[in-house]
Scaffold this active site. Sequence first.
Site, short mmCIF file in Angstrom:
data_model
loop_
_atom_site.label_atom_id
_atom_site.label_comp_id
_atom_site.label_asym_id
_atom_site.label_seq_id
_atom_site.Cartn_x
_atom_site.Cartn_y
_atom_site.Cartn_z
N LEU A 95 0.82 -1.22 0.00
CA LEU A 95 0.00 0.00 0.00
C LEU A 95 0.85 1.26 0.00
CD1 LEU A 95 -2.78 -0.98 2.57
CD2 LEU A 95 -2.99 -0.82 0.08
N ASP A 213 5.99 12.45 14.45
CA ASP A 213 5.91 12.53 12.99
C ASP A 213 4.49 12.87 12.56
OD1 ASP A 213 6.94 12.54 10.43
OD2 ASP A 213 6.63 10.40 10.12
#
Length: 848
Positions: A95, A213
């Site tokens: 993906l 992040d």
Amino acid sequence: MDPRRWREVRALFDELVELPPAQVPDRLATIGDTDPALRDSVASLLEADRQAHHRLGVVEAGLLPTPESPPSAPRLDPFELTGRTLAHFQILAPLGSGGMGIVYRAEDTRLKRTVALKVPRPEYRLDPSATERFLHEARTAAGLDHPNLCSIHEVGESEEGLPFLAMPLYPGETLKARLAREGTLPVAEAVAIAEKVAQGLASAHTAGIVHRDVKPGNVMLLPDGAVKVLDFGLAKVQDLSLTGSRTQLGTVMYMAPEQIHGAPVDERTDLWALGVVLFEMLTGRRPFEGENGVAVAHAVVHEEPIRPSLPSGEIPRALEDLLFALLRKDPPSRPGTARQVAAELAAIQRGHPYTARRSVRRRWAAATGWRQSGLWATRRHTVLASGLLLTALVVVAVLPDRGGNTREHAIAVLPFENLSADGPHAYFAAGLHDELLTQLSSVAGLSLRGRASVMGYAGTTKSVRKIGEELQVGALVQASVQVVGERLRFNVQLIDVATDRTLWAERYDRTLDDAFAIQSEVAQQVVAAVGSALSAEAQREVTRPPTASAEAYRFYLQGRAYFLRPTRLRQDYEAAEQLYERAVALDSTFALAHAALAEVHALTHRLRYDPSPHRLTRAITAADNAIRLAPNLPQAHLAVRLAYALGRGDFKRGHDALLRAAQGLPGDARIRQYLGFSHRGLGQWDQAIAAFTKATELDPADADLFLSLGITQGLARRYADAAENLVQAQRLAPDLHDAAITRGWIHARWTGRLDTLDAVLSRLPDALSIGRHGDIALHRATLSLWRRNPGQLLQVLRTAPGPVLETELSFQPVALFGGWAHRLAGDEPAARAAFDSALVLLDARLAD
């Protein structure tokens, strides 16, 4: 490492690193013959430098790809897992790929459901600590249960040792994909998404996990309106590091300054990233931009955010205030928690009135366009006077009932954060801070903490409430200063300590010529915001520009930055003198610069950097010029005191000048200290002690003020009070040996015993010069003389640093003590010879 030793190591490294590699071993061997430890230190630096070339090359290759060697696209399936089975998961297709892991669509053959399966990237398989970090991330994140966080179904490791984690495969799209398609989002939708992200982060932070992040690619938007924070791939349980290196993890466009610096991170790092994401949703661009990663990183660390360029009124002021609070460089200046941010975003969505956090004057000013007037334009000050009335009305509604508590009406102006690059404009922060302190010192009804009390908070991570408690104030002024090209960017806010609310804030983006106008406006806003008032004369003085030359004023500010350095080095005073001279050369009517010149000349003489009569003549000339040009200027009267009292011994004129200066700057602790010296010199003991006491109240963290008070009380034979204040001076500055020495002599005179003085002197290092009290050898010699111990006295003299033991007020040749020692021992010829040597030294000094 000892600083002197470090300078030696670095000097040799700088020499050897430039040599041809073949010559370095012989040079190191030669160094090692006499100092093996020095050789080893230099060799370790050379080895680190050799490795750095390779390591920096790797970083540059990642951040600065060249056209000749463009970076190759990462393979989506480097393990070639598609079609294979990993544990009980059938891999269907890759993906995507993130910073640490690769995500596959997979079928859970046990539970018959489709999942997203994440495995670490191949390069991290070579590092055992990375695998450990990956598994630790999964286990800690699996314990989170919040509707705005991605769930983790399972954590495991394949037979081949490949770790993995299984997550739900959510329908919908990432925020990154949404922004790529639409550019920006409606304000209401952006705020709603940001609130849900903040709620999710709050849950993770409560569990001790920092995401590190946060970016649009890690925010999933589901069809039902739900928002999920994905990929705790960089998560780190607080106080636990598994990396074993200083690798900076994260995406540079969303990294906080502390991440770029490689400093420790916490939940406020995630709040910075949330601010960047919110900015991008609202504007379609990021607040810090550049052509490459290095340029972006430089912008994050050194520049202010790009202003949102949406139609006026589209972004609510409350939202803009919160947005820029999230993007403050200093982590402690950002909102404290993600939960607090979520609550504020929810309030904005509800249309909650937010006037307590923003300046009515600022909104009104933006509507009227008054900021566009010139540097010295009268219109600015006329409009400002009206604006102050509006601000005062707002503050009356905002400030809680304080019950007359005087602490709540005291303020502290913390050191301004310097965001300018080192170089010609780095002085602006220090210079503007000093000038604002001086302007606020002129307000009679304002209780202002002095310079020494606030300078210790430069770069502090303490909370607003903690600082307020330590300084005993009700409000804090915080500001940052940045010079970019010819633009001066100044962000300032006044914070209520009790509630941590922003009572007033302003952002300026002007030319360098606007420096005085900015600080004048800030001073008036602060005065109004804390409920004080400027007299008509004070109003005129605060708004009256000190010079018609903006360039001259910049030279003056730069001079102040050098003059105020705590080291008081000769080269700093020389630099200040040159800059003040340049200011006067540009504007001969610049009274403030003349006063500053007089001060630097007088103190250069006082500190014996230049004890010549010519130096005092220059001080007197500059002081006279300042008074002639500005008869009411407090700094001019201070200059008169310094010049005339030191130069001509005219203590009466100096005292009268100080009284005028104190009248103009009632909140200036330094003037109160000088006034104490002046009263003491005139024998006015009660007034001297009162002046020093007032100075300590204005600047309660200045150890030198308590030292001055203690010395004065000791001279007035108020020994108990003197000892108490000298102990306080030592608490504030443990290395202030003057205070320890003075306390020893105080106890000797007070009790008739020498044990306290003996204990103090025995704890001090031998090679020590003690400020106004001279070398430690002088005190040890005097103690030995008082004990009538000639052998001990002679031993002390053998270790004296030079032929004279000198203070600001005395000239004591070592030979003079030697004569006394020999006389105590009954050796009259040796005593006479020593006294003759002392006379020779004295004659030579008098001739000079």
